[in-house]
Design an enzyme around this catalytic site. Structure first.
Site, PDB file in Angstrom:
ATOM      1  N   CYS A   1      -3.594   6.835   0.879  1.00  0.00           N
ATOM      2  CA  CYS A   1      -3.532   5.657   0.005  1.00  0.00           C
ATOM      3  C   CYS A   1      -3.305   6.040  -1.457  1.00  0.00           C
ATOM      4  CB  CYS A   1      -4.803   4.812   0.151  1.00  0.00           C
ATOM      5  SG  CYS A   1      -5.128   4.289   1.848  1.00  0.00           S
TER       6      CYS A   1
ATOM      7  N   GLY B   1       0.793  -1.221   0.000  1.00  0.00           N
ATOM      8  CA  GLY B   1       0.000   0.000   0.000  1.00  0.00           C
ATOM      9  C   GLY B   1       0.820   1.263   0.000  1.00  0.00           C
ATOM     10  N   ASP B   2       0.109   2.374   0.069  1.00  0.00           N
ATOM     11  CA  ASP B   2       0.700   3.705  -0.024  1.00  0.00           C
ATOM     12  C   ASP B   2       0.782   4.333   1.374  1.00  0.00           C
ATOM     13  OD1 ASP B   2       1.076   6.593  -0.914  1.00  0.00           O
ATOM     14  OD2 ASP B   2       0.835   5.656  -2.880  1.00  0.00           O
TER      15      ASP B   2
ATOM     16  N   ALA C   1      -6.608   0.019   9.865  1.00  0.00           N
ATOM     17  CA  ALA C   1      -6.701   1.271  10.625  1.00  0.00           C
ATOM     18  C   ALA C   1      -8.130   1.767  10.476  1.00  0.00           C
ATOM     19  CB  ALA C   1      -5.708   2.300  10.109  1.00  0.00           C
TER      20      ALA C   1
ATOM     21  N   GLY D   1      -3.503  -2.596   5.020  1.00  0.00           N
ATOM     22  CA  GLY D   1      -2.237  -2.923   4.374  1.00  0.00           C
ATOM     23  C   GLY D   1      -1.572  -4.025   5.166  1.00  0.00           C
TER      24      GLY D   1
ATOM     25  N   HIS E   1      -2.162   7.242  11.219  1.00  0.00           N
ATOM     26  CA  HIS E   1      -2.684   6.651  12.453  1.00  0.00           C
ATOM     27  C   HIS E   1      -2.703   7.739  13.515  1.00  0.00           C
ATOM     28  CE1 HIS E   1      -2.383   2.790  10.618  1.00  0.00           C
ATOM     29  NE2 HIS E   1      -1.066   2.739  10.657  1.00  0.00           N
TER      30      HIS E   1
END
Length: 243
Positions: A193, A91-92, A177, A164, A96
């Site tokens: 993302c 993922g990108d 998340a 991810g 968080h």
């Protein structure tokens, strides 16, 4: 049913949680490799874990992330007290922060099923069913992982949970998340993302009030347990220190 240790870590520094994941991941791999050399009677017990937590403000960039999707420079990051990590999940970039519920399943999928597509879909379904408990209808967006609201409407689609993972030798780490009560302003500091034309939302924003995070966590564990046919044993954070 497969036994899984569940540990609620509370608010924990991202690097501390990542290091803990790596230690558990390495231990599961070590046990897996050792069992290949042992007879069925000598096999070591393989453990599986679900870590649940939240983090102080942090941006994480997966293996496919583009640095330009982080819209702040080093000085701005320092000023705002935001950490940044390049990590070994797919993922990108994502964010968080406090008010999220982050889930890190560290499982040996040989004890569940060896199908990464199914694994991701069941993680998504865990979130979808949890949202349904609050009368929030959620689903999937074609071509994208994670959980979305109004996914069939390109003008209203918005992400409520990013995902991810890393998987090696069928052992997983990283995870989801889930935006519950977190400050969504942080997502304006990145291109979440790598998606430029969709918004990010949270349970609090959708419902118009804060949500009991302990209650949401209980729903998550219930649906995860049902979908993965897992039986949870709660474990204190202190018990993980020996891994």
């Amino acid at each position: 049913m497969t036994d899984v240790f569940s540990c609620e870590l509370g608010l924990i520094d991202y690097k501390e949680a990542w290091d803990l994941q790596e230690r558990i991941f390495a231990k599961i791999i070590e046990t897996k490799v050792a069992n290949r050399k042992l007879s069925p009677e000598e096999q070591l017990t393989q453990n599986h874990y679900l870590l649940l937590c939240s983090h102080p403000p942090v941006f994480t960039l997966g293996k496919n992330a583009k640095q330009e999707h982080l819209l702040l420079n080093e000085e701005q990051l320092l000023e705002k007290g935001i950490s940044v990590y390049n990590i070994n999940r797919g993922g990108d970039i994502t964010h968080h922060g406090p008010g999220q519920i982050v889930g890190y399943p560290i499982l040996d999928l040989d004890y569940f099923f060896t199908d990464i597509h199914k694994y991701l879909r069941l993680l998504e379904e865990t979130i979808i069913l949890t949202l349904k408990e609050y009368d929030i209808e959620a689903g999937r967006l074609k071509g994208s992982t994670g959980v979305w609201l109004d996914s069939d409407n390109p003008f209203r689609a918005r992400k409520i949970c990013a995902m991810g993972i890393r998987c090696s030798r069928w052992v997983t780490m990283h995870g989801w998340a889930f935006n519950v009560n977190n400050n969504l302003d942080y997502f304006n500091m990145i291109i979440p993302c790598g998606i430029t034309d969709k918004q990010v939302t949270s349970m609090e924003k959708e419902l118009g009030h804060k949500v009991d995070e302990a209650e949401v966590t209980a729903h998550l564990k219930k649906h995860f347990s049902q979908l993965f046919e897992a039986r949870f044993t709660d474990m204190a954070k202190s018990h993980l220190s020996n891994i």
